[in-house]
Write a protein that holds these residues in place. Structure first.
Motif, PDB file in Angstrom:
ATOM      1  N   ALA A 305      98.322  15.388  28.632  1.00 38.24           N
ATOM      2  CA  ALA A 305     100.054  14.605  29.032  1.00 38.24           C
ATOM      3  C   ALA A 305     100.290  13.335  27.693  1.00 38.24           C
ATOM      4  O   ALA A 305      99.675  12.659  27.273  1.00 38.24           O
ATOM      5  CB  ALA A 305     100.203  13.464  30.253  1.00 38.24           C
ATOM      6  N   LYS A 306     101.255  13.615  27.164  1.00 32.95           N
ATOM      7  CA  LYS A 306     100.895  13.419  25.483  1.00 32.95           C
ATOM      8  C   LYS A 306     102.151  12.242  25.578  1.00 32.95           C
ATOM      9  O   LYS A 306     102.737  11.703  24.460  1.00 32.95           O
ATOM     10  CB  LYS A 306     101.776  14.894  24.395  1.00 32.95           C
ATOM     11  N   ASN A 307     103.132  12.676  26.341  1.00 32.00           N
ATOM     12  CA  ASN A 307     104.445  11.363  26.120  1.00 32.00           C
ATOM     13  C   ASN A 307     104.968  10.725  27.118  1.00 32.00           C
ATOM     14  O   ASN A 307     104.304  11.393  28.495  1.00 32.00           O
ATOM     15  CB  ASN A 307     105.270  12.171  25.621  1.00 32.00           C
ATOM     16  N   PRO A 308     105.976  10.509  27.667  1.00 30.48           N
ATOM     17  CA  PRO A 308     106.700   9.533  28.577  1.00 30.48           C
ATOM     18  C   PRO A 308     106.548  10.492  30.247  1.00 30.48           C
ATOM     19  O   PRO A 308     106.544  10.528  31.472  1.00 30.48           O
ATOM     20  CB  PRO A 308     107.742   8.646  28.690  1.00 30.48           C
ATOM     21  N   ALA A 309     107.861  12.322  29.363  1.00 31.49           N
ATOM     22  CA  ALA A 309     107.899  13.096  30.273  1.00 31.49           C
ATOM     23  C   ALA A 309     107.122  14.181  30.945  1.00 31.49           C
ATOM     24  O   ALA A 309     106.638  14.310  32.036  1.00 31.49           O
ATOM     25  CB  ALA A 309     108.938  13.887  29.361  1.00 31.49           C
ATOM     26  N   GLY A 310     105.993  13.810  29.833  1.00 34.37           N
ATOM     27  CA  GLY A 310     104.596  14.281  30.205  1.00 34.37           C
ATOM     28  C   GLY A 310     103.806  13.788  31.646  1.00 34.37           C
ATOM     29  O   GLY A 310     103.108  14.238  31.953  1.00 34.37           O
ATOM     30  N   TRP A 311     103.377  12.794  31.488  1.00 34.60           N
ATOM     31  CA  TRP A 311     102.802  11.554  32.185  1.00 34.60           C
ATOM     32  C   TRP A 311     103.372  11.180  33.638  1.00 34.60           C
ATOM     33  O   TRP A 311     102.420  11.510  34.789  1.00 34.60           O
ATOM     34  CB  TRP A 311     102.850  10.453  31.569  1.00 34.60           C
ATOM     35  N   LEU A 312     104.727  11.611  33.235  1.00 36.62           N
ATOM     36  CA  LEU A 312     105.286  11.592  34.755  1.00 36.62           C
ATOM     37  C   LEU A 312     104.953  12.984  36.090  1.00 36.62           C
ATOM     38  O   LEU A 312     104.788  12.360  36.483  1.00 36.62           O
ATOM     39  CB  LEU A 312     107.077  11.280  34.374  1.00 36.62           C
ATOM     40  N   GLU A 313     105.622  14.159  34.805  1.00 37.30           N
ATOM     41  CA  GLU A 313     105.550  14.823  35.524  1.00 37.30           C
ATOM     42  C   GLU A 313     103.885  15.294  36.164  1.00 37.30           C
ATOM     43  O   GLU A 313     102.927  16.062  37.240  1.00 37.30           O
ATOM     44  CB  GLU A 313     105.883  16.550  34.637  1.00 37.30           C
ATOM     45  N   THR A 314     102.476  14.911  35.344  1.00 30.12           N
ATOM     46  CA  THR A 314     101.275  14.994  35.368  1.00 30.12           C
ATOM     47  C   THR A 314     100.359  13.562  36.528  1.00 30.12           C
ATOM     48  O   THR A 314      99.906  14.448  37.788  1.00 30.12           O
ATOM     49  CB  THR A 314     100.737  15.000  34.377  1.00 30.12           C
ATOM     50  N   PHE A 315     101.548  12.995  36.867  1.00 35.08           N
ATOM     51  CA  PHE A 315     100.862  11.455  38.061  1.00 35.08           C
ATOM     52  C   PHE A 315     101.629  12.504  39.105  1.00 35.08           C
ATOM     53  O   PHE A 315     100.838  12.842  40.149  1.00 35.08           O
ATOM     54  CB  PHE A 315     101.916  10.764  37.608  1.00 35.08           C
ATOM     55  N   SER A 316     102.202  13.589  39.201  1.00 37.33           N
ATOM     56  CA  SER A 316     102.536  14.190  40.776  1.00 37.33           C
ATOM     57  C   SER A 316     102.198  15.382  41.088  1.00 37.33           C
ATOM     58  O   SER A 316     101.844  16.068  41.875  1.00 37.33           O
ATOM     59  CB  SER A 316     104.471  15.085  39.997  1.00 37.33           C
ATOM     60  N   LEU A 317     100.853  15.928  39.898  1.00 38.82           N
ATOM     61  CA  LEU A 317     100.283  17.044  40.462  1.00 38.82           C
ATOM     62  C   LEU A 317      99.008  16.582  41.050  1.00 38.82           C
ATOM     63  O   LEU A 317      97.850  17.000  40.847  1.00 38.82           O
ATOM     64  CB  LEU A 317      99.707  17.802  38.989  1.00 38.82           C
TER      65      LEU A 317
END
Length: 412
Positions: A305-317
């Motif tokens: 997860a490299k940036n805010p959008a990526g962290w948001l998607e990753t938390f859902s996983l």
């Protein structure tokens, strides 16, 4: 060679040979794949080499802030149904790395190329792509990357009048604005969890209205186009209204969105959605991402997860609480040295998870978690964090160079 019908010039052949030799020497010295240094040497010897290598390929370019490497892999798998593919599968996505990748594909029909957002216009000019996939734009590497609207403007100007079929995510206003200068756009409703980079209209600066999944500017009328393709749950809807099941080993909504865009790209080249989506099942992990590895008698799942959008998607996983979570953040050149983006990530989504923090900027992350009211422990290294974790699978989320550090430590 880029194909038998149009051999490379002697200078281009020399450049390819020299580039491969330098890349091999770099690998032998243990300095990585060598693709970037090899490509730099080759381009120095023949500045037109990228264009020459691309001239006999059907080139597909993939660009976005998040998901380019995975989507490039999915498209490459789908298009192998129609012919040999050459691709920069390891993510070296600037001109030197792209040149290196194409130099290795002498018998390929398709070139499926991931391109860094800042280089898209130039690479498109050199490679004359048949298709360009634009997935999303959001804030990333704040010290180096231009503000997102400037990137969108760069795309819009660089792709104006392009002969390529542009496959674009109609749920991202910045992507829509960038793609709208192209005469041949296929819109995909791929969704967009992160909306904080598109509150103002990229066309006029007015405030965006966002009723439900729709969006429009109340001032200039710029609005979400009608999609031809759409992600709908676990299916892709094609332009005829048929629903095709998505078969993936990769987790999460974001990868289903990547698969929807990839199916639309494959259809441009005559590969039917059913065939394309079935072939995408072959992809288990992408450059280590999503891999589950054994380390110290535990199962670690590696997530990037490299940036805010990526962290948001990753938390859902991640597995639900109380699954332990290890977070690692660096701020080296490849990550961007500005860590202020940590304050844009909603870490309250980790409530209930035991959290363990490491990486070069673990103290920056610790301050952010403290403010978010999270319970965490700061660790010196991965070994210590794993030993402190309670039993069960461990979710490990890291940004770019931190992810590479973790892969080296676990031997992945």
């Amino acid at each position: 060679m880029a194909g038998n019908s149009d051999p490379l010039t002697p200078r281009a052949k020399l450049a390819v040979t020299a580039g491969k030799a330098v890349a091999a020497a770099s690998r032998a010295a243990g300095r990585g794949s060598g693709s970037v240094i090899g490509g730099k040497v080759a381009l120095r010897l023949d500045p037109d080499l990228l264009a020459r290598l691309a001239q006999n390929l059907d080139v597909i370019l993939v660009s976005a802030t998040n998901g380019k490497t995975t989507t490039t892999r999915l498209i490459a798998e789908a298009l192998r149904a129609a012919g040999p593919v050459v691709s920069n599968a390891l993510g070296a996505n600037m001109p030197a790395g792209i040149t290196s990748a194409l130099a290795g594909g002498s018998d390929a029909k398709f070139g499926v190329i991931e391109v860094d957002e800042k280089y898209l216009a130039g690479v498109a000019r050199d490679t004359d792509p048949k298709c360009i996939a634009l997935l999303n734009l959001s804030r990333d590497q704040l010290d180096r990357a231009a503000e997102t609207r400037m990137l969108a403007e760069n795309w819009r100007e660089g792709l104006a009048g392009s002969k390529a079929v542009v496959i674009a995510n109609c749920d991202d206003p910045l992507v829509v604005w960038a793609a709208s200068s192209s005469p041949n756009v296929v819109w995909v409703a791929a969704g967009q969890m992160w909306k904080d980079d598109a509150w103002s209209c990229p066309s006029c600066g007015g405030v965006m209205q966002r009723p439900g999944d729709d969006w429009y500017c109340g001032e200039c009328g710029f609005r979400r186009p009608t999609p031809s393709w759409a992600l709908s749950g676990d299916h892709v809807l094609d332009p005829h209204g048929s629903a095709w099941p998505i078969h993936l080993q990769l987790p999460g909504r974001a990868n289903k969105a990547n698969a929807a865009s990839s199916a639309a790209v494959a259809a441009v080249f005559g590969v039917p959605p059913q065939v394309a989506l079935e072939r995408m099942y072959q992809v288990q992990a992408v450059a280590g991402r999503y891999d589950v590895v054994q380390f110290q008698n535990r199962d670690l799942r590696l997530l990037l997860a490299k940036n805010p959008a990526g962290w948001l998607e990753t938390f859902s996983l991640i597995d639900p609480p109380p699954a332990p979570v290890i977070l690692s953040v660096n701020a080296r050149g490849a990550d961007g040295t500005d860590t202020s983006w940590l304050w844009d990530v909603d870490y309250t989504r980790l409530t209930g998870h035991p959290i363990f923090v490491l990486g070069d900027r673990k103290l920056d992350l610790a301050v952010r978690l403290e403010v978010a009211g999270q319970h965490f422990q700061v660790c010196e290294n991965l070994d210590q964090a794993v030993q402190l974790c309670p039993p069960g699978r461990i979710e490990v989320i890291a940004n770019y160079t931190a992810f590479q550090d973790l892969r080296r430590r676990v031997g992945n």
